[in-house]
Scaffold this active site. Sequence first.
Site, PDB file in Angstrom:
ATOM      1  N   LYS A 118     -31.787  19.570   9.829  1.00 33.24           N
ATOM      2  CA  LYS A 118     -30.877  20.703   9.655  1.00 33.24           C
ATOM      3  C   LYS A 118     -30.621  21.473  10.950  1.00 33.24           C
ATOM      4  O   LYS A 118     -29.506  21.921  11.192  1.00 33.24           O
ATOM      5  CB  LYS A 118     -31.423  21.663   8.589  1.00 33.24           C
ATOM      6  CG  LYS A 118     -31.739  21.001   7.267  1.00 33.24           C
ATOM      7  CD  LYS A 118     -30.527  20.397   6.597  1.00 33.24           C
ATOM      8  CE  LYS A 118     -30.929  19.339   5.575  1.00 33.24           C
ATOM      9  NZ  LYS A 118     -29.836  18.568   5.031  1.00 33.24           N
ATOM     10  N   GLU A 202     -32.580  31.926   9.774  1.00 30.64           N
ATOM     11  CA  GLU A 202     -31.166  32.274   9.643  1.00 30.64           C
ATOM     12  C   GLU A 202     -31.087  33.727   9.203  1.00 30.64           C
ATOM     13  O   GLU A 202     -31.974  34.205   8.508  1.00 30.64           O
ATOM     14  CB  GLU A 202     -30.488  31.443   8.536  1.00 30.64           C
ATOM     15  CG  GLU A 202     -30.098  30.054   8.932  1.00 30.64           C
ATOM     16  CD  GLU A 202     -29.436  29.303   7.781  1.00 30.64           C
ATOM     17  OE1 GLU A 202     -29.144  29.922   6.740  1.00 30.64           O
ATOM     18  OE2 GLU A 202     -29.236  28.099   7.928  1.00 30.64           O
ATOM     19  N   HIS A 237     -32.325  27.176  -7.418  1.00 34.43           N
ATOM     20  CA  HIS A 237     -31.710  26.111  -6.629  1.00 34.43           C
ATOM     21  C   HIS A 237     -31.368  24.883  -7.449  1.00 34.43           C
ATOM     22  O   HIS A 237     -31.032  23.844  -6.907  1.00 34.43           O
ATOM     23  CB  HIS A 237     -32.565  25.742  -5.417  1.00 34.43           C
ATOM     24  CG  HIS A 237     -32.898  26.940  -4.591  1.00 34.43           C
ATOM     25  ND1 HIS A 237     -31.920  27.756  -4.066  1.00 34.43           N
ATOM     26  CD2 HIS A 237     -34.069  27.506  -4.258  1.00 34.43           C
ATOM     27  CE1 HIS A 237     -32.486  28.759  -3.438  1.00 34.43           C
ATOM     28  NE2 HIS A 237     -33.793  28.647  -3.545  1.00 34.43           N
ATOM     29  N   ARG A 294     -24.413  11.856   0.324  1.00 36.00           N
ATOM     30  CA  ARG A 294     -24.500  11.064  -0.906  1.00 36.00           C
ATOM     31  C   ARG A 294     -23.367  11.453  -1.847  1.00 36.00           C
ATOM     32  O   ARG A 294     -22.670  12.434  -1.625  1.00 36.00           O
ATOM     33  CB  ARG A 294     -25.819  11.375  -1.613  1.00 36.00           C
ATOM     34  CG  ARG A 294     -25.925  12.864  -1.962  1.00 36.00           C
ATOM     35  CD  ARG A 294     -27.050  13.204  -2.896  1.00 36.00           C
ATOM     36  NE  ARG A 294     -26.976  14.569  -3.369  1.00 36.00           N
ATOM     37  CZ  ARG A 294     -27.467  15.621  -2.758  1.00 36.00           C
ATOM     38  NH1 ARG A 294     -28.088  15.486  -1.592  1.00 36.00           N
ATOM     39  NH2 ARG A 294     -27.343  16.829  -3.270  1.00 36.00           N
TER      40      ARG A 294
HETATM   41  C1  MV4 Z   1     -28.872  31.152   2.118  1.00 34.72           C
HETATM   42  C2  MV4 Z   1     -28.704  32.351   1.380  1.00 34.72           C
HETATM   43  C3  MV4 Z   1     -28.510  33.512   2.092  1.00 34.72           C
HETATM   44  N1  MV4 Z   1     -28.513  33.485   3.438  1.00 34.72           N
HETATM   45  N2  MV4 Z   1     -28.866  31.196   3.471  1.00 34.72           N
HETATM   46  C4  MV4 Z   1     -29.257  27.514   0.525  1.00 34.72           C
HETATM   47  C5  MV4 Z   1     -29.415  26.357  -0.348  1.00 34.72           C
HETATM   48  C6  MV4 Z   1     -28.917  26.806  -1.646  1.00 34.72           C
HETATM   49  N3  MV4 Z   1     -29.431  26.043  -2.724  1.00 34.72           N
HETATM   50  C7  MV4 Z   1     -29.345  28.253  -1.664  1.00 34.72           C
HETATM   51  N4  MV4 Z   1     -29.205  28.657  -0.337  1.00 34.72           N
HETATM   52  C8  MV4 Z   1     -29.048  29.910   0.162  1.00 34.72           C
HETATM   53  N5  MV4 Z   1     -29.037  29.979   1.516  1.00 34.72           N
HETATM   54  C9  MV4 Z   1     -28.687  32.344   4.095  1.00 34.72           C
HETATM   55  N6  MV4 Z   1     -28.703  32.368   5.438  1.00 34.72           N
HETATM   56  C10 MV4 Z   1     -28.732  32.295  -0.008  1.00 34.72           C
HETATM   57  C11 MV4 Z   1     -28.911  31.078  -0.636  1.00 34.72           C
HETATM   58  C12 MV4 Z   1     -29.041  31.132  -2.059  1.00 34.72           C
HETATM   59  C13 MV4 Z   1     -28.030  30.736  -2.902  1.00 34.72           C
HETATM   60  C14 MV4 Z   1     -26.813  30.256  -2.407  1.00 34.72           C
HETATM   61  C15 MV4 Z   1     -25.826  29.854  -3.261  1.00 34.72           C
HETATM   62  C16 MV4 Z   1     -26.039  29.905  -4.634  1.00 34.72           C
HETATM   63  C17 MV4 Z   1     -27.227  30.373  -5.156  1.00 34.72           C
HETATM   64  C18 MV4 Z   1     -28.228  30.794  -4.292  1.00 34.72           C
HETATM   65  C19 MV4 Z   1     -29.424  31.264  -4.831  1.00 34.72           C
HETATM   66  C20 MV4 Z   1     -30.413  31.651  -3.995  1.00 34.72           C
HETATM   67  C21 MV4 Z   1     -30.223  31.589  -2.618  1.00 34.72           C
END
Ligand code: MV4
Length: 502
Positions: A118, A202, A237, A294
């Site tokens: 990543k 991040e 997630h 994928r």
């Molecule tokens: C984030 C975020 C806030 N800030 N990265 C990344 C993978 C995805 N499954 C969730 N991720 C997130 N990355 C930064 N820098 C918040 C999330 C996140 C999220 C994003 C979209 C949909 C649901 C979420 C639930 C928890 C956290």
Amino acid sequence: MRPFGKVLIANRGEIAVRVIRACRELGIRTVAVFSEADREALHVLMADEAYPIGPAPATQSYLAIERLVACARERGAEAVHPGYGFLAENAAFAEACRAAGLVFIGPPPAAIRAVGAKTAARKTVAALGVPVVPGTHEPLGSDDEAARVARELGYPVMIKAALGGGGKGMRLVRRPEELASALRLARSEAASAFGDPAVYLEKALEAPRHIEVQILADAHGQVVHLGERECSIQRRHQKLIEECPSPFVDAPLRERMGEAACRVAASVGYQNAGTIEFLVDADRRFYFLEVNARLQVEHPVTELVTGLDLVKEQLRLAAGEKLGYGQADVGWRGWAIECRIYAEDPDRDFMPSPGVITGLRTPGGPWVRDDTGIYEGYTVPLHYDPLLAKLVVWGHDREEAVRRMARALAEYRVSGVRTTIPFHVRVMAHPDFQAGRLSTAFVETLLGRKGLQVQGRHRQVALIAAVLAAYREAGRQTPPPAPPGPSPWTLSTRPGFRRFPR
Ligand code: MV4
């Protein structure tokens, strides 16, 4: 044209069934593989041939590279489709296939590696001028360095695993004094989940949306995007509902995100189907998150809106065919929604609910698609992901799609195991969902303890309501005396009249 004569499917469940269906329509013979827990699985029943590859634990079956490659060779398959999960993004598997003279239906090993790390991917993408979430492009060194970077970025920050993805090993840190312990935990989680403790930082975006762009790339340098999918309805997630298009994305934003996605794919020499994930903030600024090398679980919503069969495209592209159309030929019509039907109990914190499917009636009718891996009498094993099926609908617009999904969910009957169907029924009826007010906080709010906590006089009312509901449930189990006329027990022996408890 038939791209291959015979394909081995290195997967199980609904996605193996999906690939078999595409192959059958193309006149390609299919080879299924199965573990000891999957002797009676639907993909085994549907494939032209099926072979046992090992015990139930995936490490000894669906993840056993040598066994899969040997099986493909012995059965005369020309190509291997990895599905999603298991070995789908494993560069060593793609290489092993190639070394054995088999075509891996996915990106080249080098492209898988380029997007798998990543931090390296963030660096590559930033160099293209595509926005990435502010943060480090190298794994973190000492705790002191982490503290300095976090201070520069400004709290809150996210710790993410360098080899991670899909939110695994991700940690939100709100205050400087939480950083050191969060780092320790994240490193040990990353080490056990990905075999590498490296993590990076991040800046944390507040309530972002998760929007991803589907791309297709041929082996001749051409890339197109198929628009976005909105995936904001997730829990821990795990995505639960996806749609295409996103209610948040207008044509100009789609074009900008699509163009960025194509550039990312081209820069790493990507081929075949792939997904570029973005976070989008409230001001519609988008930031690159990661590449999924994928076919994804939620690919059907894109299929219904673009009219393209993504698995057939994968097979064609893997055989070296040209895309044969350009970006201007890709169009979007109407709206599609997917609900993931898991064998999980939404009333018990989504606890897995394996067991025998004692009864099953699937919805149908116009523009309703059920991509399934189950049948009546099938036993859902506890060894694998509990995804049973994906219910996907199409409508002319979002409102029609939501109503159609509610209608289809109401037709769905599964007995023997608990499923996420009642959760989806609630979401489709929710005014925020109907209005397209989606956020990553939606599921927590819908199910959250806060939402259910009632106090004072309301608590009394809630208690009485709960007792009445329990009483009604209990009443269902001891039915009242039969009314005059034909006995309901006679009717109950006819499958169409059986009443399944939910
Ligand atoms: C984030 C975020 C806030 N800030 N990265 C990344 C993978 C995805 N499954 C969730 N991720 C997130 N990355 C930064 N820098 C918040 C999330 C996140 C999220 C994003 C979209 C949909 C649901 C979420 C639930 C928890 C956290």
